[in-house]
Design a protein around this motif. Structure first.
Motif, short mmCIF file in Angstrom:
data_model
loop_
_atom_site.label_atom_id
_atom_site.label_comp_id
_atom_site.label_asym_id
_atom_site.label_seq_id
_atom_site.Cartn_x
_atom_site.Cartn_y
_atom_site.Cartn_z
N LYS A 122 0.88 -1.17 0.00
CA LYS A 122 0.00 0.00 0.00
C LYS A 122 0.92 1.22 0.00
CE LYS A 122 -3.52 2.09 3.01
NZ LYS A 122 -4.23 1.87 4.27
N VAL A 123 0.87 1.97 -1.07
CA VAL A 123 1.70 3.18 -1.19
C VAL A 123 0.84 4.35 -0.72
CG1 VAL A 123 3.00 4.65 -2.76
CG2 VAL A 123 2.93 2.19 -3.15
N THR A 124 1.30 5.02 0.33
CA THR A 124 0.54 6.14 0.89
C THR A 124 1.35 7.42 0.74
OG1 THR A 124 -0.43 4.66 2.52
CG2 THR A 124 -0.63 7.00 2.96
N ILE A 125 0.76 8.41 0.10
CA ILE A 125 1.38 9.74 0.01
C ILE A 125 0.67 10.60 1.05
CG2 ILE A 125 1.99 11.66 -1.51
CD1 ILE A 125 2.88 9.00 -2.73
N MET A 126 1.45 11.11 2.02
CA MET A 126 0.85 11.92 3.09
C MET A 126 1.01 13.40 2.75
SD MET A 126 2.37 9.82 6.33
CE MET A 126 4.03 10.21 5.85
N PHE A 127 -0.12 14.08 2.71
CA PHE A 127 -0.11 15.53 2.44
C PHE A 127 -0.21 16.27 3.76
CE2 PHE A 127 -1.96 13.68 -1.43
CZ PHE A 127 -1.11 14.23 -2.39
N ARG A 128 0.60 17.36 3.90
CA ARG A 128 0.49 18.20 5.09
C ARG A 128 0.13 19.61 4.66
NH1 ARG A 128 5.56 16.43 8.64
NH2 ARG A 128 6.56 17.96 7.31
N GLY A 129 -0.67 20.26 5.50
CA GLY A 129 -1.01 21.66 5.23
C GLY A 129 -1.64 21.86 3.87
N ARG A 130 -1.06 22.78 3.11
CA ARG A 130 -1.64 23.13 1.81
C ARG A 130 -1.19 22.23 0.67
NH1 ARG A 130 -0.81 29.38 2.71
NH2 ARG A 130 -2.48 29.73 4.18
N THR B 168 -3.65 20.74 -1.87
CA THR B 168 -4.19 21.47 -3.02
C THR B 168 -3.53 21.04 -4.33
OG1 THR B 168 -2.64 23.29 -2.68
CG2 THR B 168 -4.82 23.50 -1.66
N HIS B 169 -2.47 20.21 -4.24
CA HIS B 169 -1.78 19.71 -5.43
C HIS B 169 -1.76 18.18 -5.46
CE1 HIS B 169 -0.49 23.72 -6.51
NE2 HIS B 169 -0.06 23.89 -5.27
N PRO B 170 -2.93 17.56 -5.57
CA PRO B 170 -2.95 16.10 -5.58
C PRO B 170 -2.22 15.51 -6.78
CG PRO B 170 -5.12 16.96 -6.10
CD PRO B 170 -4.27 18.13 -5.71
N ASP B 171 -2.05 16.34 -7.83
CA ASP B 171 -1.33 15.87 -9.02
C ASP B 171 0.12 15.48 -8.71
OD1 ASP B 171 -1.33 18.63 -8.49
OD2 ASP B 171 -0.42 19.08 -10.43
N HIS B 172 0.75 16.17 -7.71
CA HIS B 172 2.12 15.80 -7.31
C HIS B 172 2.13 14.38 -6.74
CE1 HIS B 172 3.36 19.77 -8.20
NE2 HIS B 172 3.07 20.36 -7.03
N GLY B 173 1.13 14.10 -5.92
CA GLY B 173 1.01 12.77 -5.32
C GLY B 173 0.78 11.70 -6.37
N GLU C 51 -7.77 9.93 -0.12
CA GLU C 51 -8.62 9.56 1.02
C GLU C 51 -8.25 10.50 2.15
OE1 GLU C 51 -7.95 5.45 1.86
OE2 GLU C 51 -8.81 4.77 -0.02
N GLY C 52 -9.04 11.51 2.37
CA GLY C 52 -8.72 12.48 3.42
C GLY C 52 -7.47 13.26 3.05
N ARG C 53 -6.46 13.21 3.92
CA ARG C 53 -5.20 13.93 3.66
C ARG C 53 -4.15 13.04 3.02
NH1 ARG C 53 -3.94 18.50 4.42
NH2 ARG C 53 -5.16 20.06 5.49
N ASN C 54 -4.54 11.81 2.65
CA ASN C 54 -3.59 10.87 2.03
C ASN C 54 -4.05 10.48 0.64
OD1 ASN C 54 -2.20 10.78 4.48
ND2 ASN C 54 -3.37 9.03 5.19
N MET C 55 -3.09 10.04 -0.15
CA MET C 55 -3.42 9.43 -1.44
C MET C 55 -2.93 7.99 -1.33
SD MET C 55 -2.29 10.42 -5.29
CE MET C 55 -3.46 11.75 -5.46
N VAL C 56 -3.80 7.04 -1.69
CA VAL C 56 -3.47 5.63 -1.51
C VAL C 56 -3.53 4.89 -2.84
CG1 VAL C 56 -4.17 3.51 -0.34
CG2 VAL C 56 -4.39 5.68 0.84
N MET C 57 -2.53 4.02 -3.03
CA MET C 57 -2.51 3.14 -4.20
C MET C 57 -2.07 1.77 -3.70
SD MET C 57 -0.09 3.35 -7.61
CE MET C 57 1.47 3.18 -6.78
#
Length: 173
Positions: A117-125, A128-133, A157-163
């Motif tokens: 499970k690859v999780t990209i954790m986003f913090r703060g702002r 606003t750039h889910p394309d980076h994830g 999913e919330g503040r994370n992107m999951v694959m």
């Protein structure tokens, strides 16, 4: 086979199709007669096909049968592989070297037959750039394309992107 087979006096049918201890057919006989055949041989009468008309019963040593069954079940459990899901967490602005370390960890997990499970954790702002994830997820999938298939596409999913990546079937065991 189902665990709760009826034996001896628990069998409710008036007549049964009897099978001997060697697997020979003894025909359709009344339950009392079948019970006495089993008792003569100091064995149990076990209902092996309750749905049949009349039910099929076999003369056997029930204790030994249960023991053999337990042994077979244990062997089957020993042979099966439990697939775990291992997680690799990344941040959107990860450095190349750190990315490669995480990717190699994921490669090792996939090699062991586990899902990743690859999780990209986003913090703060950063959210606003889910394309980076998504770019990061696709880069990971590309790096692991030999070992893995994308089972679930990157999704926020919330503040994370999951694959989720699953190991490919062609392993050399």
């Amino acid at each position: 086979m189902n665990k709760d087979l009826r034996i001896n006096e628990e069998i409710r049918a008036r007549e049964v199709r009897l099978v001997g201890e060697e697997g020979e057919q003894l025909g359709i006989i009344p339950i009392k007669e079948a019970l006495s055949v089993a008792a003569e041989k100091a064995l149990d009468l076990v209902e092996i096909a309750p749905a049949a008309k009349p039910p099929v019963c076999k003369v056997m040593d029930y204790g030994k049968y249960k023991y053999e069954q337990a042994k077979r079940d244990k062997e089957a459990r020993k042979k099966q592989k439990v697939v775990e899901i291992k997680e690799v967490k990344l941040r959107p602005n990860i450095e190349d070297h750190d990315f490669m370390t995480k990717a190699r960890n994921a490669q090792r997990f996939l090699g062991d037959g586990d899902k990743v499970k690859v999780t990209i954790m986003f913090r703060g702002r950063e959210i606003t750039h889910p394309d980076h994830g998504k770019v990061l997820c696709l880069r990971m999938a590309e790096f692991l394309s030999e070992e893995a298939l994308v089972e679930r596409e990157p999704k926020v999913e919330g503040r994370n992107m999951v694959m989720i990546l699953a190991p490919t079937a062609h392993k050399h065991d």
